[in-house]
Enzyme design. Structure first.
Site, PDB file in Angstrom:
ATOM      1  N   ASP A  30     -54.566 -54.649 -44.137  1.00 21.68           N
ATOM      2  CA  ASP A  30     -54.479 -54.674 -45.527  1.00 21.68           C
ATOM      3  C   ASP A  30     -54.051 -56.060 -45.658  1.00 21.68           C
ATOM      4  O   ASP A  30     -54.004 -56.308 -47.055  1.00 21.68           O
ATOM      5  CB  ASP A  30     -52.607 -53.081 -44.711  1.00 21.68           C
ATOM      6  CG  ASP A  30     -53.636 -51.697 -44.840  1.00 21.68           C
ATOM      7  OD1 ASP A  30     -54.607 -52.009 -44.959  1.00 21.68           O
ATOM      8  OD2 ASP A  30     -52.191 -51.154 -44.842  1.00 21.68           O
ATOM      9  N   GLU A  31     -52.726 -57.077 -45.056  1.00 20.09           N
ATOM     10  CA  GLU A  31     -52.582 -57.812 -45.425  1.00 20.09           C
ATOM     11  C   GLU A  31     -53.558 -58.583 -45.732  1.00 20.09           C
ATOM     12  O   GLU A  31     -53.595 -58.957 -46.868  1.00 20.09           O
ATOM     13  CB  GLU A  31     -51.761 -58.664 -44.098  1.00 20.09           C
ATOM     14  CG  GLU A  31     -51.025 -59.735 -45.080  1.00 20.09           C
ATOM     15  CD  GLU A  31     -49.979 -60.235 -43.920  1.00 20.09           C
ATOM     16  OE1 GLU A  31     -49.256 -60.907 -44.236  1.00 20.09           O
ATOM     17  OE2 GLU A  31     -50.764 -60.607 -42.502  1.00 20.09           O
ATOM     18  N   GLU A  32     -54.548 -59.220 -44.862  1.00 22.81           N
ATOM     19  CA  GLU A  32     -56.393 -59.963 -44.940  1.00 22.81           C
ATOM     20  C   GLU A  32     -56.385 -59.733 -46.439  1.00 22.81           C
ATOM     21  O   GLU A  32     -56.654 -59.761 -47.315  1.00 22.81           O
ATOM     22  CB  GLU A  32     -56.319 -59.395 -43.996  1.00 22.81           C
ATOM     23  CG  GLU A  32     -56.248 -60.566 -42.316  1.00 22.81           C
ATOM     24  CD  GLU A  32     -56.970 -60.363 -41.772  1.00 22.81           C
ATOM     25  OE1 GLU A  32     -58.252 -61.098 -41.120  1.00 22.81           O
ATOM     26  OE2 GLU A  32     -58.093 -59.322 -41.227  1.00 22.81           O
ATOM     27  N   TYR A  33     -56.635 -57.961 -46.437  1.00 25.14           N
ATOM     28  CA  TYR A  33     -57.024 -57.611 -47.227  1.00 25.14           C
ATOM     29  C   TYR A  33     -56.104 -57.474 -48.722  1.00 25.14           C
ATOM     30  O   TYR A  33     -56.827 -58.317 -49.617  1.00 25.14           O
ATOM     31  CB  TYR A  33     -57.625 -56.144 -47.802  1.00 25.14           C
ATOM     32  CG  TYR A  33     -58.276 -55.268 -48.952  1.00 25.14           C
ATOM     33  CD1 TYR A  33     -60.110 -55.548 -48.682  1.00 25.14           C
ATOM     34  CD2 TYR A  33     -57.277 -54.519 -49.599  1.00 25.14           C
ATOM     35  CE1 TYR A  33     -60.122 -54.952 -49.971  1.00 25.14           C
ATOM     36  CE2 TYR A  33     -58.629 -54.047 -51.293  1.00 25.14           C
ATOM     37  CZ  TYR A  33     -59.508 -54.258 -50.690  1.00 25.14           C
ATOM     38  OH  TYR A  33     -60.159 -53.789 -52.248  1.00 25.14           O
ATOM     39  N   LYS A 107     -43.540 -44.617 -51.040  1.00 25.31           N
ATOM     40  CA  LYS A 107     -45.049 -45.019 -51.453  1.00 25.31           C
ATOM     41  C   LYS A 107     -45.344 -44.976 -49.351  1.00 25.31           C
ATOM     42  O   LYS A 107     -45.739 -45.288 -48.811  1.00 25.31           O
ATOM     43  CB  LYS A 107     -45.681 -46.149 -51.452  1.00 25.31           C
ATOM     44  CG  LYS A 107     -47.362 -45.854 -51.766  1.00 25.31           C
ATOM     45  CD  LYS A 107     -47.496 -47.717 -52.670  1.00 25.31           C
ATOM     46  CE  LYS A 107     -49.349 -47.696 -52.296  1.00 25.31           C
ATOM     47  NZ  LYS A 107     -50.027 -47.064 -50.899  1.00 25.31           N
ATOM     48  N   ARG A 128     -59.427 -39.000 -53.261  1.00 24.92           N
ATOM     49  CA  ARG A 128     -59.855 -39.637 -54.287  1.00 24.92           C
ATOM     50  C   ARG A 128     -60.798 -40.370 -54.839  1.00 24.92           C
ATOM     51  O   ARG A 128     -62.017 -40.944 -56.075  1.00 24.92           O
ATOM     52  CB  ARG A 128     -58.918 -41.192 -54.369  1.00 24.92           C
ATOM     53  CG  ARG A 128     -58.577 -42.170 -55.433  1.00 24.92           C
ATOM     54  CD  ARG A 128     -58.155 -43.478 -55.198  1.00 24.92           C
ATOM     55  NE  ARG A 128     -57.430 -43.401 -54.601  1.00 24.92           N
ATOM     56  CZ  ARG A 128     -56.203 -43.096 -55.253  1.00 24.92           C
ATOM     57  NH1 ARG A 128     -55.694 -43.202 -56.885  1.00 24.92           N
ATOM     58  NH2 ARG A 128     -54.916 -43.214 -54.838  1.00 24.92           N
ATOM     59  N   GLU A 162     -50.158 -37.616 -51.157  1.00 24.62           N
ATOM     60  CA  GLU A 162     -49.846 -37.820 -49.596  1.00 24.62           C
ATOM     61  C   GLU A 162     -50.515 -37.110 -48.712  1.00 24.62           C
ATOM     62  O   GLU A 162     -49.539 -36.223 -49.132  1.00 24.62           O
ATOM     63  CB  GLU A 162     -49.592 -38.908 -50.064  1.00 24.62           C
ATOM     64  CG  GLU A 162     -50.475 -40.443 -49.156  1.00 24.62           C
ATOM     65  CD  GLU A 162     -51.394 -41.076 -50.431  1.00 24.62           C
ATOM     66  OE1 GLU A 162     -51.764 -41.845 -49.631  1.00 24.62           O
ATOM     67  OE2 GLU A 162     -51.093 -40.635 -51.743  1.00 24.62           O
ATOM     68  N   LYS A 301     -44.728 -52.986 -52.482  1.00 31.88           N
ATOM     69  CA  LYS A 301     -45.187 -53.349 -51.065  1.00 31.88           C
ATOM     70  C   LYS A 301     -43.992 -53.774 -50.331  1.00 31.88           C
ATOM     71  O   LYS A 301     -43.047 -53.945 -50.532  1.00 31.88           O
ATOM     72  CB  LYS A 301     -46.484 -53.977 -51.131  1.00 31.88           C
ATOM     73  CG  LYS A 301     -47.587 -53.522 -51.741  1.00 31.88           C
ATOM     74  CD  LYS A 301     -47.938 -52.075 -51.633  1.00 31.88           C
ATOM     75  CE  LYS A 301     -48.618 -51.586 -50.209  1.00 31.88           C
ATOM     76  NZ  LYS A 301     -49.911 -52.694 -50.251  1.00 31.88           N
ATOM     77  N   CYS A 398     -47.680 -61.046  -5.162  1.00 29.38           N
ATOM     78  CA  CYS A 398     -47.889 -61.605  -3.528  1.00 29.38           C
ATOM     79  C   CYS A 398     -48.991 -61.500  -3.266  1.00 29.38           C
ATOM     80  O   CYS A 398     -49.221 -61.952  -1.993  1.00 29.38           O
ATOM     81  CB  CYS A 398     -47.133 -60.487  -3.026  1.00 29.38           C
ATOM     82  SG  CYS A 398     -48.378 -59.344  -3.517  1.00 29.38           S
TER      83      CYS A 398
END
EC number: 6.5.1.2
Length: 651
Positions: A30-33, A107, A128, A162, A301, A398
């Site tokens: 999600d962060e990259e997107y 959210k 959706r 949701e 967010k 060992c």
């Protein structure tokens, strides 16, 4: 960014978007997107005449292609604008020309759903999709237990919300998928989306999905505020989260945001932010929409709990039972304020299932105190320089030959240093003897210096043993020696737990202590296997352990001052031999109530069934409370529980 670079990023964003919406197989975190979309927006804000019509900023989602029929929403389902910090929130509010009267709620990180009711009956449920056309998943929607099939409202209305999978249910689903040899869901959101799009409705039903409404589409309601709309919707029989507020100012919005962020780990479902919207519906209508977003609402967010990093290597850890656990060494990445450098890979079957290689880009997730784990491997990003993770044949500590039991590898050398050290670390840990100040690093140091050689040697440490050790001064030495002395007095069940007997955890240890007292290690196989909740595997493990360690246990009895729980069992006719389940947040720790319940001759289970007698619930109780109510199980709060202990038969 050049125009050519912009077009390349548009192409990449479209690819990631299609994989997310159509395939339920994300190619990025999600962060990259989010970062990629923000870069596109920054370019488009500077060069409005160069905006590509293919940019994801201009579209809600790709066109749907699936085995499900399509449904056209009566009113468009919009996405929300994301804001990531206070400055962006205030900028959004300024654009919305609104600095007062906001409606806020969590959210939830799930799958959006549109429900259509006519004449009080549910006639369709749809995803959706691209915002205008979604997939017809009505049959699956009807398998979600908390979605009303009939509502006391006759006009046509679209109710939106949701669909989520609770955290505890998500773990169970992935455990089952792993056993069945199926790929795991990367996160609860993907799990919810995948569960809704099943051709077999029975699969949807068993996933225990939950629906939380957040708005309406087509409707003929006459309310003036969104908060009034939602209060009405929830009065029709829909779930309401306990964190829903109307606030006056942006400062209050920020205060509630940080309050919700602190509760993030306590919530039974995943959240990725807080919804902030203008409450006045006339004002919302005046503000209108951009090509993609409503201007009157935004998603504030949370910091990401899942990020992409690189697998640099694999370390092999030897546990106290000899099991070898592969641990992923990662390029350091910050998750929820913690720098994560490693993640568990569980076992070599998990490595095979993931198909992970050294050098791979991987998605790592961390939630609360849960050990970070790899949820996905981005095989599409490989460049040919990756290397396979090989299964070892020798113990990394060992060098003795390992026993290969399929998923697990075991070192069978009882004198293996790693096994001894980890046995000691476990024995003194919080849930066992809880020796304050005797942590992992100190145990390893004492073992390395020859001050301790086994568990028993801890209790014979002297002041002089610490004098030449780095970091030890008089106060620290005395505090540690006092903690060791105080730990000698503990319950019998804690001692049994601390021994680390395979298949014998805290619950089984408590049962042994209450059933047999100090003679727990002198019992026959038949006596063990006949205990409630014990099986053949547990009985066999106990018999083997007690046979080998008979004299050692007697030696511990001479060293420690153990409390005999068999004598402490005070039966209460209201709860004796009853089964409890504890859920939600209570005034004291769950362990406190668990020990209290068991001390009165009752037992505590982790799951609700028809055999459950009582569910003790606190605030923010999740699916367990709902299941108990549906099964007719008696549900009691703390006051009612205390009345039970006092012998009040009216409860």
């Amino acid at each position: 960014m050049t125009y050519q670079e912009y077009l390349e990023k548009v192409k990449l964003a479209k690819e990631w978007m299609r994989a997310y919406y159509e395939d339920d197989e994300p190619l990025a975190s999600d962060e990259e997107y989010d970062k990629l979309i923000r870069e596109l927006k920054e370019f488009e804000a500077l060069y409005k005449d160069k905006i590509s019509k293919d940019s994801p900023t201009q579209n809600i989602a790709p066109t749907i292609q699936s085995e499900f029929h399509k449904i056209t929403h009566s009113a468009k389902m919009w996405s929300m604008e994301d804001v990531f910090d206070e400055a962006e929130l205030r900028a959004w509010a300024k654009r919305a020309k609104c600095e007062f009267d906001f409606f806020i709620e969590p959210k939830f990180d799930g799958a959006s759903l549109n429900l259509t009711y006519e004449n009080g009956k549910l006639i369709s449920g749809a995803t959706r999709g691209d915002g205008e056309i979604g997939e017809d998943i009505t049959l699956n929607v009807k398998e979600i237990s908390n979605i009303p099939k009939i509502i006391p409202y006759k006009d046509k209305i679209e109710i939106r919300g949701e669909v989520v999978i609770l955290k505890e249910d998500f773990e169970k689903i992935n455990e089952k998928r792993a056993k069945d040899g199926l790929s795991l869901f990367a996160n609860p959101r993907n799990g919810a989306s995948g569960s809704l799009r099943q051709l077999d409705t029975s699969i949807t039903k068993e996933r225990n999905l939950k629906f939380y409404p957040w708005g309406v589409g087509e409707n003929s309601l006459k309310f003036s505020k969104h908060s009034e709309v939602m209060e009405f919707i929830r009065s029709l029989g829909f779930l309401k989260d306990d964190f829903v507020y109307c606030v006056k100012t942006l400062d209050e919005v920020l205060e509630k945001y940080h309050e919700l962020l602190e509760k993030r780990d306590q919530k039974p479902m995943m959240m990725d932010g807080m919804v902030v919207r203008v409450d006045d519906l006339k004002k919302c209508q005046e503000l209108g929409y951009t090509v993609k977003f409503p201007k009157f609402m935004a998603a504030f967010k949370f910091p990401a709990l899942e990020k992409t990093t690189t697998l640099l290597g694999v370390n092999l850890q030897v546990g106290r039972s000899g099991v070898i656990t592969p641990v992923a060494i990662l390029e350091p990445v910050e998750l929820d304020g913690v720098v994560v450098k490693s993640a568990t890979l569980h076992n070599f079957d998990e490595i095979t299932r993931l198909g992970v290689m050294i050098g791979d880009s991987v998605s790592v997730i961390r939630s609360g105190d849960v050990i970070p784990k790899i949820t996905k491997v981005f095989t599409q990003r490989r460049d040919g320089l990756e290397s396979k993770i090989t299964k070892p044949s020798l113990c990394p500590e060992c060098l003795s030959e390992l026993l290969d039991e399929g998923a697990f590898l075991k070192c069978q050398n009882l004198d293996c240093k790693a096994r001894l050290v980890n046995s000691i670390i476990y024995f003194v840990s919080k849930k066992c003897l809880n020796i304050d100040g005797l942590g992992e690093n100190i145990v390893e140091l004492l073992f390395k210096e020859g001050k301790i050689t086994n568990i028993e040697s801890i209790f014979f440490l002297k002041y002089d043993d610490f004098l030449n050790l780095e970091g030890f001064k008089e106060k620290k030495i005395n505090n540690l020696l006092n903690a060791i002395e105080n730990a000698k007095k503990c319950s019998l069940s804690r001692f049994i737990t601390a021994l680390g007997i395979e298949h014998i955890g805290e619950v089984a240890a408590k049962k042994l202590a209450q059933s047999f007292g100090f003679d727990w290690f002198l019992q026959s196989y038949e006596a063990y296997v006949n205990l409630e909740g014990f099986g053949e595997q547990m009985a066999k493990s106990l018999q083997e352990f007690t046979k080998i360690n008979h004299q050692r246990i007697k030696h511990f009895y001479e060293i420690l001052h153990l409390e005999d729980e068999k004598k402490e069992l005070a039966l209460n006719e209201n709860i004796s031999n009853k089964t409890f389940v504890i859920t939600g947040t209570l005034s004291k720790s769950r362990d406190h109530f668990k020990e209290l319940i068991e001390s009165f001759g009752a037992k505590v289970s982790s799951s609700v069934s028809k055999k459950t007698d009582f569910v003790l619930y606190g605030s923010e109780a999740g699916s367990k409370l709902e299941k108990a109510q549906s099964l007719g199980v008696k549900c009691i709060n703390e006051d009612e529980f205390n009345a039970l202990l006092g012998g009040d038969d009216e409860v």
